[in-house]
Design a protein around this motif. Structure first.
Motif, PDB file in Angstrom:
ATOM      1  N   GLN A  38      51.393  38.906  39.093  1.00  0.00           N
ATOM      2  CA  GLN A  38      50.947  39.664  40.252  1.00  0.00           C
ATOM      3  C   GLN A  38      49.520  40.121  40.027  1.00  0.00           C
ATOM      4  O   GLN A  38      49.244  40.881  39.088  1.00  0.00           O
ATOM      5  N   ALA A  39      48.646  39.640  40.875  1.00  0.00           N
ATOM      6  CA  ALA A  39      47.255  40.063  40.851  1.00  0.00           C
ATOM      7  C   ALA A  39      47.085  41.269  41.777  1.00  0.00           C
ATOM      8  O   ALA A  39      47.897  41.471  42.687  1.00  0.00           O
ATOM      9  N   PRO A  40      46.053  42.065  41.560  1.00  0.00           N
ATOM     10  CA  PRO A  40      45.837  43.249  42.406  1.00  0.00           C
ATOM     11  C   PRO A  40      45.776  42.882  43.886  1.00  0.00           C
ATOM     12  O   PRO A  40      45.062  41.954  44.277  1.00  0.00           O
ATOM     13  N   GLY A  41      46.568  43.577  44.676  1.00  0.00           N
ATOM     14  CA  GLY A  41      46.564  43.354  46.111  1.00  0.00           C
ATOM     15  C   GLY A  41      47.298  42.117  46.576  1.00  0.00           C
ATOM     16  O   GLY A  41      47.271  41.781  47.761  1.00  0.00           O
ATOM     17  N   LYS A  42      47.973  41.443  45.648  1.00  0.00           N
ATOM     18  CA  LYS A  42      48.678  40.212  46.003  1.00  0.00           C
ATOM     19  C   LYS A  42      50.158  40.330  45.687  1.00  0.00           C
ATOM     20  O   LYS A  42      50.588  41.226  44.970  1.00  0.00           O
ATOM     21  N   LYS A  86      41.334  30.520  34.023  1.00  0.00           N
ATOM     22  CA  LYS A  86      40.347  30.775  35.056  1.00  0.00           C
ATOM     23  C   LYS A  86      40.393  32.250  35.449  1.00  0.00           C
ATOM     24  O   LYS A  86      41.442  32.897  35.299  1.00  0.00           O
ATOM     25  N   PRO A  87      39.310  32.781  35.976  1.00  0.00           N
ATOM     26  CA  PRO A  87      39.339  34.186  36.420  1.00  0.00           C
ATOM     27  C   PRO A  87      40.468  34.464  37.410  1.00  0.00           C
ATOM     28  O   PRO A  87      41.036  35.568  37.397  1.00  0.00           O
ATOM     29  N   GLU A  88      40.828  33.479  38.218  1.00  0.00           N
ATOM     30  CA  GLU A  88      41.907  33.692  39.193  1.00  0.00           C
ATOM     31  C   GLU A  88      43.287  33.753  38.544  1.00  0.00           C
ATOM     32  O   GLU A  88      44.276  34.027  39.226  1.00  0.00           O
ATOM     33  N   ASP A  89      43.372  33.496  37.249  1.00  0.00           N
ATOM     34  CA  ASP A  89      44.629  33.687  36.530  1.00  0.00           C
ATOM     35  C   ASP A  89      44.833  35.143  36.115  1.00  0.00           C
ATOM     36  O   ASP A  89      45.894  35.495  35.594  1.00  0.00           O
ATOM     37  N   THR A  90      43.828  35.972  36.336  1.00  0.00           N
ATOM     38  CA  THR A  90      43.933  37.384  35.996  1.00  0.00           C
ATOM     39  C   THR A  90      45.060  38.034  36.795  1.00  0.00           C
ATOM     40  O   THR A  90      45.094  37.954  38.027  1.00  0.00           O
ATOM     41  N   ALA A  91      45.997  38.649  36.078  1.00  0.00           N
ATOM     42  CA  ALA A  91      47.171  39.243  36.712  1.00  0.00           C
ATOM     43  C   ALA A  91      48.013  39.930  35.649  1.00  0.00           C
ATOM     44  O   ALA A  91      47.784  39.758  34.447  1.00  0.00           O
TER      45      ALA A  91
END
Length: 117
Positions: A38-42, A86-91
């Motif tokens: 779960q990423a912030p806001g998602k 990747k940065p989008e894996d941040t969660a």
């Protein structure tokens, strides 16, 4: 039931991390296991799942070819090897156990993964 995740941290883009989840107080070999994030806001989404004996796996399209889920039934451990991060894996990543394929019955506490660009 306890699902204790570990291995999160801060890593640069392109790097690797391996998450581990130690399961206790459940019949481990009777549960499919999976990782959500779960990423912030998602919303919380399934990243990967593995069947009882490890014979079947399932991955989110966004991580196919980069992440590998595995399990050790003797040690009641499940792993998530994450490469080419990747940065989008941040969660926050959560370990889960399920009797279905795949809706979690049990959730562990999350472990934070942060990928810097």
């Amino acid at each position: 039931v306890q699902l204790q995740a570990s291995g999160g941290g801060l890593v640069q883009a392109g790097g690797s991390l391996r998450l581990s989840c130690a399961a206790s107080r459940l019949t481990f070999s009777s549960y499919n296991m999976g990782w959500f994030r779960q990423a912030p806001g998602k919303e919380r989404d399934l990243v990967a799942a593995i069947s009882l004996t490890g014979g079947s796996t399932r991955y989110a399209d966004s991580v196919k070819g980069r992440f590998t889920i595995s399990r050790d039934n003797a040690k009641t451990l499940v792993y998530l090897q994450m490469n080419s991060l990747k940065p989008e894996d941040t969660a926050v990543y959560y370990c889960t156990g399920s009797r279905t394929w795949y809706a979690p019955d049990y959730w562990g506490q999350g472990t934070q993964v942060t990928v810097s660009s």
